[in-house]
Design an enzyme around this catalytic site. Sequence first.
Site, mmCIF file in Angstrom:
data_model
loop_
_atom_site.group_PDB
_atom_site.id
_atom_site.type_symbol
_atom_site.label_atom_id
_atom_site.label_comp_id
_atom_site.label_asym_id
_atom_site.label_seq_id
_atom_site.Cartn_x
_atom_site.Cartn_y
_atom_site.Cartn_z
ATOM 1 N N GLY A 13 -4.577 5.228 4.299
ATOM 2 C CA GLY A 13 -6.013 5.394 4.077
ATOM 3 C C GLY A 13 -6.682 6.198 5.172
ATOM 4 C CB ILE A 43 -1.225 0.917 11.188
ATOM 5 C CG1 ILE A 43 -0.082 -0.084 11.136
ATOM 6 C CG2 ILE A 43 -0.690 2.311 11.511
ATOM 7 C CD1 ILE A 43 0.954 0.160 10.071
ATOM 8 C CB VAL A 46 -4.104 10.577 13.309
ATOM 9 C CG1 VAL A 46 -5.055 11.486 12.530
ATOM 10 C CG2 VAL A 46 -3.509 11.330 14.481
ATOM 11 C CB VAL A 48 -7.877 13.926 16.045
ATOM 12 C CG1 VAL A 48 -8.161 13.571 17.468
ATOM 13 C CG2 VAL A 48 -6.432 13.701 15.666
ATOM 14 C CE LYS A 79 -14.416 26.334 12.586
ATOM 15 N NZ LYS A 79 -13.072 25.842 12.297
ATOM 16 C CB VAL A 186 3.974 -0.265 3.497
ATOM 17 C CG1 VAL A 186 5.310 0.055 2.826
ATOM 18 C CG2 VAL A 186 2.819 -0.094 2.527
ATOM 19 C CG LEU A 334 -1.394 13.982 9.990
ATOM 20 C CD1 LEU A 334 -1.876 12.948 11.003
ATOM 21 C CD2 LEU A 334 -1.373 15.370 10.621
ATOM 22 C CB THR A 345 -5.027 25.187 8.787
ATOM 23 O OG1 THR A 345 -4.219 24.974 9.943
ATOM 24 C CG2 THR A 345 -5.613 26.579 8.830
HETATM 25 C C1 LIG Z 1 -4.346 16.536 17.873
HETATM 26 C C2 LIG Z 1 -4.780 16.743 16.461
HETATM 27 C C3 LIG Z 1 -5.955 17.452 16.192
HETATM 28 C C4 LIG Z 1 -6.350 17.685 14.868
HETATM 29 N N1 LIG Z 1 -7.471 18.429 14.613
HETATM 30 C C5 LIG Z 1 -7.747 18.788 13.341
HETATM 31 C C6 LIG Z 1 -8.853 19.629 13.034
HETATM 32 O O1 LIG Z 1 -9.640 20.014 13.888
HETATM 33 N N2 LIG Z 1 -9.029 19.977 11.748
HETATM 34 C C7 LIG Z 1 -8.203 19.572 10.742
HETATM 35 O O2 LIG Z 1 -8.365 19.982 9.586
HETATM 36 N N3 LIG Z 1 -7.213 18.701 11.008
HETATM 37 C C8 LIG Z 1 -6.954 18.323 12.259
HETATM 38 N N4 LIG Z 1 -5.919 17.468 12.512
HETATM 39 C C9 LIG Z 1 -5.177 16.891 11.405
HETATM 40 C C10 LIG Z 1 -5.975 15.746 10.786
HETATM 41 O O3 LIG Z 1 -6.326 14.793 11.749
HETATM 42 C C11 LIG Z 1 -5.149 15.080 9.694
HETATM 43 O O4 LIG Z 1 -4.608 16.067 8.871
HETATM 44 C C12 LIG Z 1 -6.003 14.192 8.851
HETATM 45 O O5 LIG Z 1 -6.760 13.311 9.621
HETATM 46 C C13 LIG Z 1 -5.147 13.414 7.878
HETATM 47 O O6 LIG Z 1 -4.393 12.468 8.504
HETATM 48 P P1 LIG Z 1 -3.543 11.492 7.580
HETATM 49 O O7 LIG Z 1 -4.465 10.806 6.635
HETATM 50 O O8 LIG Z 1 -2.398 12.247 7.021
HETATM 51 O O9 LIG Z 1 -2.921 10.458 8.617
HETATM 52 P P2 LIG Z 1 -3.593 9.208 9.373
HETATM 53 O O10 LIG Z 1 -5.002 9.457 9.729
HETATM 54 O O11 LIG Z 1 -2.655 8.873 10.486
HETATM 55 O O12 LIG Z 1 -3.569 8.047 8.312
HETATM 56 C C14 LIG Z 1 -2.386 7.358 7.990
HETATM 57 C C15 LIG Z 1 -2.736 6.135 7.195
HETATM 58 O O13 LIG Z 1 -1.528 5.473 6.836
HETATM 59 C C16 LIG Z 1 -1.661 4.112 7.131
HETATM 60 N N5 LIG Z 1 -0.345 3.517 7.398
HETATM 61 C C17 LIG Z 1 0.617 3.977 8.240
HETATM 62 N N6 LIG Z 1 1.666 3.121 8.227
HETATM 63 C C18 LIG Z 1 1.366 2.137 7.353
HETATM 64 C C19 LIG Z 1 2.028 0.972 6.897
HETATM 65 N N7 LIG Z 1 3.239 0.634 7.354
HETATM 66 N N8 LIG Z 1 1.414 0.208 5.991
HETATM 67 C C20 LIG Z 1 0.180 0.495 5.503
HETATM 68 N N9 LIG Z 1 -0.505 1.588 5.906
HETATM 69 C C21 LIG Z 1 0.084 2.399 6.810
HETATM 70 C C22 LIG Z 1 -2.579 4.056 8.337
HETATM 71 O O14 LIG Z 1 -3.165 2.803 8.489
HETATM 72 C C23 LIG Z 1 -3.580 5.123 7.939
HETATM 73 O O15 LIG Z 1 -4.533 4.565 7.055
HETATM 74 C C24 LIG Z 1 -5.548 17.183 13.817
HETATM 75 C C25 LIG Z 1 -4.412 16.427 14.098
HETATM 76 C C26 LIG Z 1 -4.011 16.217 15.402
HETATM 77 C C27 LIG Z 1 -2.774 15.425 15.665
#
Ligand SMILES: Cc1cc2nc3c(=O)[nH]c(=O)nc-3n(C[C@H](O)[C@H](O)[C@H](O)COP(=O)(O)OP(=O)(O)OC[C@H]3O[C@@H](n4cnc5c(N)ncnc54)[C@H](O)[C@@H]3O)c2cc1C
Length: 504
Positions: A13, A43, A46, A48, A79, A186, A334, A345
Amino acid sequence: MTTILKRFVIVGGGSAGWMTAAALSSVYDPNTVEIVLVESDAIGTVGVGEATIPDILKFNAMLGLREDEFMRATDATFKLGIQFVDWGRKGDVYVHPFGEHGADLNGIDFHHYWLAAHETGDVPAIEEFSLCAVAAKAGKFALPSRDARSVLSQMGYAYHFDANLYGRFLRRFAEGRGVRRIEGEVREVGRDPSSGFVTEVRLSDDRAVSGDFFFDCSGFRALLHEGALDVPFIDWSHWLPCDRAQVVPSAHVGPIKPLTTSTAKTGGWQWRIPTQRRIGNGHVYCSAFMDDVSAAEVLLETVDGPPLSEPRRIAFRTGHRRSFWEKNCVAIGLSAGFIEPLESTSIHLIQQGISRFIALMPDTSLPETLRREYNRSMRADFEEVRDFIVLHYKATERNDSPFWDYCRTMDVPDSLQRKIDLFRESGRAFRHGEELFARPSWVAVFLGQNILPSRLHPVASQVPEQKVRQSLSSMRRAITTTADTMPSHEDFLSRYCGWKPSLQ
Ligand SMILES: Cc1cc2nc3c(=O)[nH]c(=O)nc-3n(C[C@H](O)[C@H](O)[C@H](O)COP(=O)(O)OP(=O)(O)OC[C@H]3O[C@@H](n4cnc5c(N)ncnc54)[C@H](O)[C@@H]3O)c2cc1C
């Protein structure tokens, strides 16, 4: 006969999970199709992801979101581009703006005339012919005009925002449309022993959540793709060696400009992203050339305002899953892959993953052709973004640290080398197929990082110098006059979405 998939399960989420849930809930009637999202508060996300590119407007429009409400809810500012400091050489500053530079003449791209003028004497930097760059540097903003004759039609924009708040905003949207959220961790992924398809995810309290189709939005953990389906990772660290970030928010000092800043450092680079309440700062670096303690010190030395917390370290790996769609599971966010945030991006790649999936929406027969097409096109998206980011590192004359020596002398992908050779030789840059970054973006970085072509465009070279200079001056006048009449970014934010200085 088409039998639709009846139960989608999204694991995770963060912004990826809630963007997926919101989009699915807007194309399917929740009374017909069940959409379940499992996430673990313990958990967390991330935390950011603050800068975006203009395509996000399309995603928000697809959901029918009101822009002012979205901006209020996510602390968003506008932006207009990215200012790059110290990239080509120390002391260099240039802007990669959204929108066009100048206007094309006689069917020939504007930058060829700029190059002709540059060859014969002084000419203002190419960004001075971009309304977005001029407005951004002056701290001005206005919405684009729909009238193609107006200079304001050249505006393109995106947002700086808080990705956590975006996730929460989309959660309200998706739950309002019938998406069911399950809080839990999970622990295991159940698979059909003969097909290997995912059948359910099992939570730490023994609940099982079953589905027909799954989305791995579990972030860097990649619970389904890596943990269960064992999909290999294509590693691009040799082209993009940065693998860590130290991040810290700081208080605002001075006016909020509609501009991201990216400053090259000795072992990486640092971002500065102003949202309504704070400035997001992050130092992206390569652990082979800089340790974590030094990286945090570099960050704290150069943040503008007082830091609002201690720096936090995030480790990452650049590359992508060999297969984005494997069996009955698509990785989005990610878990699918990561390219460092130099051109903001990642959220765009999430959006691409979702829109492509909706365009290729399978029925229960899960045709292999759809899966193959999805994987082909997502790989192409990732590779195109990769090439554009690698260009920033390769096109440098910096030789003041082992990190820059590595980047300057590394081999780059053939697809990028071809683009560099073409521009160096002839000043030509083209957008192929569905490439994300269009010609003005490539030109901004080539010229901003001192790659000048050895020959002029034959047509531009034949236009008398005085005529070229007159055209350039009148374009520049039109741009500065338009920027002068725009309200300040802060005034616009106050009127449009109720921003107040006290939020800072
Ligand atoms: C340093 C950095 C800077 C960034 N800057 C930018 C930016 O400026 N612009 C941009 O477009 N993107 C940026 N990004 C990328 C952006 O942050 C991510 O693409 C975006 O937030 C999506 O993250 P996500 O949802 O894939 O992962 P996450 O935010 O990590 O979410 C993962 C989810 O999975 C859940 N989860 C994990 N394991 C379990 C489990 N076992 N059971 C149940 N739930 C679980 C977590 O609770 C969470 O809800 C950046 C990333 C990094 C690392």
